[in-house]
Design a protein around this motif. Structure first.
Motif, PDB file in Angstrom:
ATOM      1  N   ALA A 275     -23.682   0.726  29.663  1.00  0.00           N
ATOM      2  CA  ALA A 275     -24.587  -0.390  29.387  1.00  0.00           C
ATOM      3  C   ALA A 275     -25.198  -0.253  28.001  1.00  0.00           C
ATOM      4  CB  ALA A 275     -25.670  -0.446  30.462  1.00  0.00           C
ATOM      5  N   HIS A 276     -25.544   0.983  27.616  1.00  0.00           N
ATOM      6  CA  HIS A 276     -26.104   1.206  26.287  1.00  0.00           C
ATOM      7  C   HIS A 276     -25.079   0.903  25.202  1.00  0.00           C
ATOM      8  CE1 HIS A 276     -28.651   3.005  23.252  1.00  0.00           C
ATOM      9  NE2 HIS A 276     -27.603   3.681  22.824  1.00  0.00           N
ATOM     10  N   ALA A 277     -23.805   1.321  25.421  1.00  0.00           N
ATOM     11  CA  ALA A 277     -22.767   1.037  24.426  1.00  0.00           C
ATOM     12  C   ALA A 277     -22.494  -0.456  24.336  1.00  0.00           C
ATOM     13  CB  ALA A 277     -21.489   1.798  24.794  1.00  0.00           C
TER      14      ALA A 277
ATOM     15  N   ALA B 140     -24.639  -2.821  24.990  1.00  0.00           N
ATOM     16  CA  ALA B 140     -25.809  -3.493  24.414  1.00  0.00           C
ATOM     17  C   ALA B 140     -25.790  -3.424  22.895  1.00  0.00           C
ATOM     18  CB  ALA B 140     -27.091  -2.864  24.957  1.00  0.00           C
ATOM     19  N   ASN B 141     -25.238  -2.333  22.343  1.00  0.00           N
ATOM     20  CA  ASN B 141     -25.183  -2.196  20.892  1.00  0.00           C
ATOM     21  C   ASN B 141     -23.854  -2.683  20.316  1.00  0.00           C
ATOM     22  OD1 ASN B 141     -27.780  -0.983  20.445  1.00  0.00           O
ATOM     23  ND2 ASN B 141     -26.972   0.797  21.518  1.00  0.00           N
ATOM     24  N   GLY B 142     -22.978  -3.203  21.151  1.00  0.00           N
ATOM     25  CA  GLY B 142     -21.718  -3.757  20.674  1.00  0.00           C
ATOM     26  C   GLY B 142     -20.724  -2.710  20.221  1.00  0.00           C
TER      27      GLY B 142
ATOM     28  N   GLU C   4     -21.870   1.664  15.304  1.00  0.00           N
ATOM     29  CA  GLU C   4     -22.650   2.864  15.020  1.00  0.00           C
ATOM     30  C   GLU C   4     -24.105   2.480  14.778  1.00  0.00           C
ATOM     31  OE1 GLU C   4     -20.868   5.217  12.025  1.00  0.00           O
ATOM     32  OE2 GLU C   4     -22.677   6.365  11.616  1.00  0.00           O
ATOM     33  N   HIS C   5     -25.015   3.162  15.471  1.00  0.00           N
ATOM     34  CA  HIS C   5     -26.437   2.864  15.302  1.00  0.00           C
ATOM     35  C   HIS C   5     -27.218   4.170  15.418  1.00  0.00           C
ATOM     36  CE1 HIS C   5     -25.806   2.776  19.645  1.00  0.00           C
ATOM     37  NE2 HIS C   5     -27.078   3.152  19.758  1.00  0.00           N
ATOM     38  N   LYS C   6     -28.468   4.072  15.119  1.00  0.00           N
ATOM     39  CA  LYS C   6     -29.311   5.271  15.099  1.00  0.00           C
ATOM     40  C   LYS C   6     -30.494   5.078  16.007  1.00  0.00           C
ATOM     41  CE  LYS C   6     -28.109   6.529  10.359  1.00  0.00           C
ATOM     42  NZ  LYS C   6     -28.604   6.840   9.018  1.00  0.00           N
ATOM     43  N   HIS C   7     -30.973   6.190  16.560  1.00  0.00           N
ATOM     44  CA  HIS C   7     -32.208   6.228  17.323  1.00  0.00           C
ATOM     45  C   HIS C   7     -33.120   7.238  16.628  1.00  0.00           C
ATOM     46  CE1 HIS C   7     -30.590   3.917  20.707  1.00  0.00           C
ATOM     47  NE2 HIS C   7     -29.494   4.651  20.600  1.00  0.00           N
ATOM     48  N   GLU C   8     -34.135   6.732  15.996  1.00  0.00           N
ATOM     49  CA  GLU C   8     -35.104   7.562  15.276  1.00  0.00           C
ATOM     50  C   GLU C   8     -34.411   8.445  14.235  1.00  0.00           C
ATOM     51  OE1 GLU C   8     -37.330   9.666  18.188  1.00  0.00           O
ATOM     52  OE2 GLU C   8     -38.151   7.856  19.089  1.00  0.00           O
TER      53      GLU C   8
ATOM     54  N   ILE D 213     -27.789   9.562  14.626  1.00  0.00           N
ATOM     55  CA  ILE D 213     -26.673   8.689  15.007  1.00  0.00           C
ATOM     56  C   ILE D 213     -26.408   8.834  16.504  1.00  0.00           C
ATOM     57  CG2 ILE D 213     -24.221   8.246  14.680  1.00  0.00           C
ATOM     58  CD1 ILE D 213     -24.515   9.209  11.822  1.00  0.00           C
ATOM     59  N   CYS D 214     -26.266   7.710  17.181  1.00  0.00           N
ATOM     60  CA  CYS D 214     -26.056   7.712  18.632  1.00  0.00           C
ATOM     61  C   CYS D 214     -24.598   8.053  18.925  1.00  0.00           C
ATOM     62  CB  CYS D 214     -26.418   6.351  19.207  1.00  0.00           C
ATOM     63  SG  CYS D 214     -26.237   6.278  20.986  1.00  0.00           S
ATOM     64  N   ALA D 215     -24.372   9.064  19.748  1.00  0.00           N
ATOM     65  CA  ALA D 215     -23.011   9.494  20.079  1.00  0.00           C
ATOM     66  C   ALA D 215     -22.381   8.604  21.125  1.00  0.00           C
ATOM     67  CB  ALA D 215     -23.034  10.941  20.552  1.00  0.00           C
TER      68      ALA D 215
HETATM   69 ZN    ZN Z   1     -27.573   4.376  21.208  1.00  0.00          ZN
END
Ligand code: ZN
Length: 99
Positions: A27-29, A31-33, A36-40, A43-45
Motif C-alpha cells: 500500500a505504501h509503494a 501510494a507513492n507510485g 523514489e522518495h524520502k522520509h525525513e 531514501i525509502c527502500a
Molecule cells: Zn516510503
C-alpha cells in the motif's frame, strides 16, 4: 491451554503479522507510485523494491512446432490400361446352323 493450541495460536499471529506487513508495504509503494522518495531525508527502500518489480515482462507465447512432411503409408493403385480379353473363359465360337 494445550501445547497444540498454543502452537496454532502463535502460528496464526505470525501469519497475520506477515500478511499485514506485506499489505502495508504494498500500500505504501502504491501510494507513492513506485517512485523514489524520502522520509525525513532517508531514501525509502520499499519504493525502490517495488520499482524493480515493475520491469517484469510477460512471457512469450509458445510457438507451435513446425509440421514435418510425412510420406504416406499407402501406395496409390496403378491402373493399367491394357485391353481386356476373355478368351480363356469364353465358349468356343459357333457356326451357323446347318440344315
Ligand atoms: Zn516510503
Amino acid at each position: 491451554m494445550t501445547r497444540a493450541t498454543l502452537i496454532k495460536t502463535i502460528w496464526v499471529l505470525f501469519m497475520s503479522l506477515f500478511l499485514s506487513v506485506q499489505g502495508l508495504s504494498q500500500a505504501h509503494a502504491a501510494a507513492n507510485g513506485g517512485t523514489e522518495h524520502k522520509h525525513e531525508g532517508v531514501i525509502c527502500a520499499v519504493a525502490l523494491v517495488a520499482a524493480e518489480q515493475t520491469a517484469l515482462t510477460p512471457p512469450l507465447p509458445f510457438a507451435s512446432p513446425p509440421e514435418i512432411a510425412q510420406t504416406p503409408l499407402w501406395q496409390p493403385l496403378v491402373e493399367r490400361n491394357l485391353p481386356r480379353t476373355f478368351d480363356g473363359r469364353a465358349p468356343p465360337p459357333r457356326a451357323p446352323p446347318t440344315l
